[in-house]
Design an enzyme around this catalytic site. Structure first.
Site, PDB file in Angstrom:
ATOM      1  N   ILE A  11       0.842  -1.200   0.000  1.00  0.00           N
ATOM      2  CA  ILE A  11       0.000   0.000   0.000  1.00  0.00           C
ATOM      3  C   ILE A  11       0.874   1.246   0.000  1.00  0.00           C
ATOM      4  O   ILE A  11       0.597   2.216  -0.719  1.00  0.00           O
ATOM      5  CB  ILE A  11      -0.958  -0.003   1.198  1.00  0.00           C
ATOM      6  CG1 ILE A  11      -1.826  -1.260   1.193  1.00  0.00           C
ATOM      7  CG2 ILE A  11      -1.858   1.238   1.166  1.00  0.00           C
ATOM      8  CD1 ILE A  11      -2.717  -1.404   2.418  1.00  0.00           C
ATOM      9  N   LEU A  33      12.814  -2.280   4.701  1.00  0.00           N
ATOM     10  CA  LEU A  33      13.074  -3.256   3.643  1.00  0.00           C
ATOM     11  C   LEU A  33      13.180  -4.671   4.218  1.00  0.00           C
ATOM     12  O   LEU A  33      14.157  -5.388   3.988  1.00  0.00           O
ATOM     13  CB  LEU A  33      14.325  -2.898   2.830  1.00  0.00           C
ATOM     14  CG  LEU A  33      14.221  -1.644   1.964  1.00  0.00           C
ATOM     15  CD1 LEU A  33      15.502  -1.450   1.162  1.00  0.00           C
ATOM     16  CD2 LEU A  33      13.010  -1.695   1.034  1.00  0.00           C
ATOM     17  N   THR A  34      12.143  -5.067   4.959  1.00  0.00           N
ATOM     18  CA  THR A  34      12.000  -6.466   5.338  1.00  0.00           C
ATOM     19  C   THR A  34      11.523  -7.225   4.101  1.00  0.00           C
ATOM     20  O   THR A  34      11.508  -6.686   2.994  1.00  0.00           O
ATOM     21  CB  THR A  34      10.990  -6.626   6.483  1.00  0.00           C
ATOM     22  OG1 THR A  34       9.714  -6.137   6.049  1.00  0.00           O
ATOM     23  CG2 THR A  34      11.444  -5.847   7.713  1.00  0.00           C
ATOM     24  N   ASP A  57      14.530   1.774  10.388  1.00  0.00           N
ATOM     25  CA  ASP A  57      13.484   1.207  11.228  1.00  0.00           C
ATOM     26  C   ASP A  57      12.754   2.334  11.954  1.00  0.00           C
ATOM     27  O   ASP A  57      13.398   3.233  12.520  1.00  0.00           O
ATOM     28  CB  ASP A  57      14.141   0.261  12.235  1.00  0.00           C
ATOM     29  CG  ASP A  57      13.155  -0.592  13.006  1.00  0.00           C
ATOM     30  OD1 ASP A  57      11.982  -0.205  13.116  1.00  0.00           O
ATOM     31  OD2 ASP A  57      13.576  -1.652  13.520  1.00  0.00           O
ATOM     32  N   THR A 132      -6.490  -1.125  10.185  1.00  0.00           N
ATOM     33  CA  THR A 132      -7.205  -2.188   9.488  1.00  0.00           C
ATOM     34  C   THR A 132      -8.575  -2.437  10.111  1.00  0.00           C
ATOM     35  O   THR A 132      -8.774  -2.172  11.309  1.00  0.00           O
ATOM     36  CB  THR A 132      -6.383  -3.489   9.540  1.00  0.00           C
ATOM     37  OG1 THR A 132      -7.159  -4.578   9.053  1.00  0.00           O
ATOM     38  CG2 THR A 132      -5.973  -3.822  10.974  1.00  0.00           C
ATOM     39  N   ASP A 133      -9.486  -2.991   9.313  1.00  0.00           N
ATOM     40  CA  ASP A 133     -10.788  -3.376   9.856  1.00  0.00           C
ATOM     41  C   ASP A 133     -10.694  -4.602  10.763  1.00  0.00           C
ATOM     42  O   ASP A 133     -11.621  -4.902  11.522  1.00  0.00           O
ATOM     43  CB  ASP A 133     -11.797  -3.630   8.740  1.00  0.00           C
ATOM     44  CG  ASP A 133     -11.390  -4.713   7.751  1.00  0.00           C
ATOM     45  OD1 ASP A 133     -10.290  -5.292   7.891  1.00  0.00           O
ATOM     46  OD2 ASP A 133     -12.163  -4.982   6.804  1.00  0.00           O
ATOM     47  N   GLU A 134      -9.570  -5.312  10.724  1.00  0.00           N
ATOM     48  CA  GLU A 134      -9.447  -6.535  11.510  1.00  0.00           C
ATOM     49  C   GLU A 134      -9.439  -6.271  13.018  1.00  0.00           C
ATOM     50  O   GLU A 134      -9.680  -7.193  13.810  1.00  0.00           O
ATOM     51  CB  GLU A 134      -8.210  -7.321  11.092  1.00  0.00           C
ATOM     52  CG  GLU A 134      -8.293  -7.833   9.663  1.00  0.00           C
ATOM     53  CD  GLU A 134      -7.236  -8.866   9.343  1.00  0.00           C
ATOM     54  OE1 GLU A 134      -6.920  -9.697  10.215  1.00  0.00           O
ATOM     55  OE2 GLU A 134      -6.734  -8.836   8.206  1.00  0.00           O
ATOM     56  N   TYR A 158      -1.854 -10.497  14.880  1.00  0.00           N
ATOM     57  CA  TYR A 158      -1.732  -9.319  14.009  1.00  0.00           C
ATOM     58  C   TYR A 158      -2.739  -8.240  14.388  1.00  0.00           C
ATOM     59  O   TYR A 158      -2.386  -7.088  14.633  1.00  0.00           O
ATOM     60  CB  TYR A 158      -1.914  -9.717  12.545  1.00  0.00           C
ATOM     61  CG  TYR A 158      -2.272  -8.543  11.660  1.00  0.00           C
ATOM     62  CD1 TYR A 158      -1.405  -7.460  11.528  1.00  0.00           C
ATOM     63  CD2 TYR A 158      -3.490  -8.488  10.980  1.00  0.00           C
ATOM     64  CE1 TYR A 158      -1.737  -6.364  10.747  1.00  0.00           C
ATOM     65  CE2 TYR A 158      -3.829  -7.408  10.200  1.00  0.00           C
ATOM     66  CZ  TYR A 158      -2.953  -6.344  10.075  1.00  0.00           C
ATOM     67  OH  TYR A 158      -3.284  -5.258   9.317  1.00  0.00           O
ATOM     68  N   SER A 159      -4.027  -8.607  14.419  1.00  0.00           N
ATOM     69  CA  SER A 159      -5.045  -7.584  14.681  1.00  0.00           C
ATOM     70  C   SER A 159      -4.926  -7.034  16.097  1.00  0.00           C
ATOM     71  O   SER A 159      -5.207  -5.847  16.328  1.00  0.00           O
ATOM     72  CB  SER A 159      -6.441  -8.141  14.422  1.00  0.00           C
ATOM     73  OG  SER A 159      -6.711  -9.288  15.196  1.00  0.00           O
ATOM     74  N   LYS A 162      -2.256  -4.383  15.942  1.00  0.00           N
ATOM     75  CA  LYS A 162      -2.752  -3.162  15.298  1.00  0.00           C
ATOM     76  C   LYS A 162      -3.723  -2.420  16.214  1.00  0.00           C
ATOM     77  O   LYS A 162      -3.731  -1.183  16.257  1.00  0.00           O
ATOM     78  CB  LYS A 162      -3.419  -3.499  13.969  1.00  0.00           C
ATOM     79  CG  LYS A 162      -2.443  -3.870  12.859  1.00  0.00           C
ATOM     80  CD  LYS A 162      -1.484  -2.732  12.511  1.00  0.00           C
ATOM     81  CE  LYS A 162      -2.178  -1.585  11.812  1.00  0.00           C
ATOM     82  NZ  LYS A 162      -1.203  -0.531  11.381  1.00  0.00           N
ATOM     83  N   ASN A 188      -7.239  -4.767   0.920  1.00  0.00           N
ATOM     84  CA  ASN A 188      -6.739  -4.128  -0.297  1.00  0.00           C
ATOM     85  C   ASN A 188      -6.302  -5.174  -1.323  1.00  0.00           C
ATOM     86  O   ASN A 188      -5.908  -6.280  -0.974  1.00  0.00           O
ATOM     87  CB  ASN A 188      -5.538  -3.244   0.028  1.00  0.00           C
ATOM     88  CG  ASN A 188      -5.905  -1.889   0.586  1.00  0.00           C
ATOM     89  OD1 ASN A 188      -5.300  -0.874   0.243  1.00  0.00           O
ATOM     90  ND2 ASN A 188      -6.879  -1.839   1.475  1.00  0.00           N
ATOM     91  N   LEU A 198      -4.228 -13.458  -0.529  1.00  0.00           N
ATOM     92  CA  LEU A 198      -5.131 -14.282  -1.327  1.00  0.00           C
ATOM     93  C   LEU A 198      -5.068 -14.006  -2.827  1.00  0.00           C
ATOM     94  O   LEU A 198      -4.799 -14.906  -3.629  1.00  0.00           O
ATOM     95  CB  LEU A 198      -6.568 -14.093  -0.816  1.00  0.00           C
ATOM     96  CG  LEU A 198      -7.640 -14.854  -1.597  1.00  0.00           C
ATOM     97  CD1 LEU A 198      -7.488 -16.350  -1.432  1.00  0.00           C
ATOM     98  CD2 LEU A 198      -9.030 -14.401  -1.163  1.00  0.00           C
ATOM     99  N   GLY A 292      -8.498 -19.510  14.572  1.00  0.00           N
ATOM    100  CA  GLY A 292      -9.099 -18.218  14.872  1.00  0.00           C
ATOM    101  C   GLY A 292      -9.491 -17.405  13.663  1.00  0.00           C
ATOM    102  O   GLY A 292      -9.531 -16.169  13.718  1.00  0.00           O
TER     103      GLY A 292
END
Length: 363
Positions: A11, A33-34, A57, A132-134, A158-159, A162, A188, A198, A292
């Site tokens: 993004i 730059l991971t 970083d 994020t919406d998560e 992750y969520s 965030k 996105n 996906l 989950g």
């Protein structure tokens, strides 16, 4: 000048490219730059003086402070994050370090910089935190879509990370007055999307003759947002959003994961038919669901439309066609990201063969 963190990622790089296509205002691009940061995304900006890239970083407080003092940006747009749910399940430490500790450090550096500005620049400064919406958790099939008032119920490492970063951003506004804006986007898709998610994974695997892995029954529902629409929304929030406010950004495109895979197969059948004449749908395979796994996300994006006049320009049909076309036209980019750190991680987590059948099966 604006400072963009994570501007070599999916993004972030689309945002930088779109920003410089529409404006002469320079961008200071800070990216670690991971595995997911890719300078090839920004190849068209090579030699462009408006784009200043720094590898670093966000957790490096001294570096961030120096960049702010030297470059004096009028805004920070914060994309930098670990973002793949599967990775967070296998190892949450990097997500805690980047998404929580890194965001804390960036907020502190921004606060110190902002406090030292003169009154006019201080009033104009913005810190835009991209989320994020998560963080909202999962929705029942008939439940209303997520609004900005929805309670946080994160269900993955992750969520959760965030959500924590969102709370920090909110607190730095309400406690210290830092003019923070927060956006929550839906899933996105589009150019330069790293092929563990996906849509790009399905395209890449289909063309390689590999299985198209779908988690569980494939009936998980997501709201899909073309990445360039997301970038235009961020520009609009940066331009006119009210400090302290949160804006949900969605595409008004609820689709099941299986429907997405079917659409990709059908487009590839049209644009790049298999030599044997069969449909790419023959490559679909259902694999064990991940732990989950949230069943449904949906964004109610009426606030950003009502207050800022933004709506997505692309339908899902137009956006997914553009996306498939881009991957067909850019095989060298795909080959580049499939080598190196990404493939090493996939092999370590899933084994060389199991990787292509499992990882990224659903976003």
């Amino acid at each position: 000048m604006i400072l963009v963190t994570g501007g070599a990622g999916f993004i972030g790089s689309n945002f930088v490219l779109d920003w410089l296509a529409a404006s002469n205002e320079p961008v200071l691009n800070l990216d670690k730059l991971t595995y997911a940061g890719n300078l090839a995304n920004l190849a068209s900006l090579q030699g462009d003086a408006r784009h200043v890239f720094v590898q670093g970083d966000i957790g490096d407080s001294a570096l961030v402070a120096r960049l702010l003092a030297e470059r004096r940006p009028r805004a920070i747009v914060h994309f930098a994050a670990e973002s793949h749910v599967d990775r967070s399940i296998h190892g949450a430490q990097d997500f805690i370090a980047t998404n929580i500790v890194g965001t804390f450090g960036l907020l502190e550096a921004a606060r110190a910089y902002w406090l030292a500005l003169d009154e006019a620049d201080k009033a104009a400064f913005r810190f835009l935190h991209v989320s994020t919406d998560e963080v909202y958790g999962t929705l029942a099939p008939d439940a209303p879509a997520f609004t900005e008032k929805h309670a946080y119920e994160p269900n993955s490492p992750y969520s959760a990370s965030k959500a924590a970063s969102d709370h920090l951003a909110r607190a730095w506004h309400h406690t210290y007055g830092l003019p923070v804006l927060t956006t929550h986007c839906s899933n996105n898709y589009g150019p330069y999307h790293f092929p563990e998610k996906l849509i790009p994974l399905m395209i890449v695997n289909a063309l390689a003759g590999k299985p198209l892995p779908v988690y569980g029954d494939g009936q998980q529902v997501r709201d899909w947002l073309y990445v360039k629409d997301h970038c235009s929304a961020i520009c609009r929030v940066l331009q006119a959003g009210r400090a302290g406010e949160t804006y949900n950004v969605g595409g008004w495109n609820e689709k099941t994961n299986l429907a997405i895979v079917h659409t990709i197969c059908d487009l590839l059948d049209e644009m790049r038919p298999r030599p044997d004449g069969r449909s790419y749908r023959a490559q679909i395979t259902h694999v064990q669901d991940r732990p989950g796994h949230d069943r449904r996300y949906a964004i109610d994006a009426r606030k950003i439309e009502r207050e800022l006049g933004w709506r997505p320009a692309e339908t899902f049909d137009s956006g997914i066609r553009k996306t498939v076309r881009w991957y067909l036209d850019n095989p060298e980019w795909v080959q580049g990201v499939q080598s190196g750190a990404y493939r090493e991680w996939v092999a370590a987590q899933y084994g060389h063969e199991g990787a292509d059948a499992r990882t990224g099966a659903a976003s």
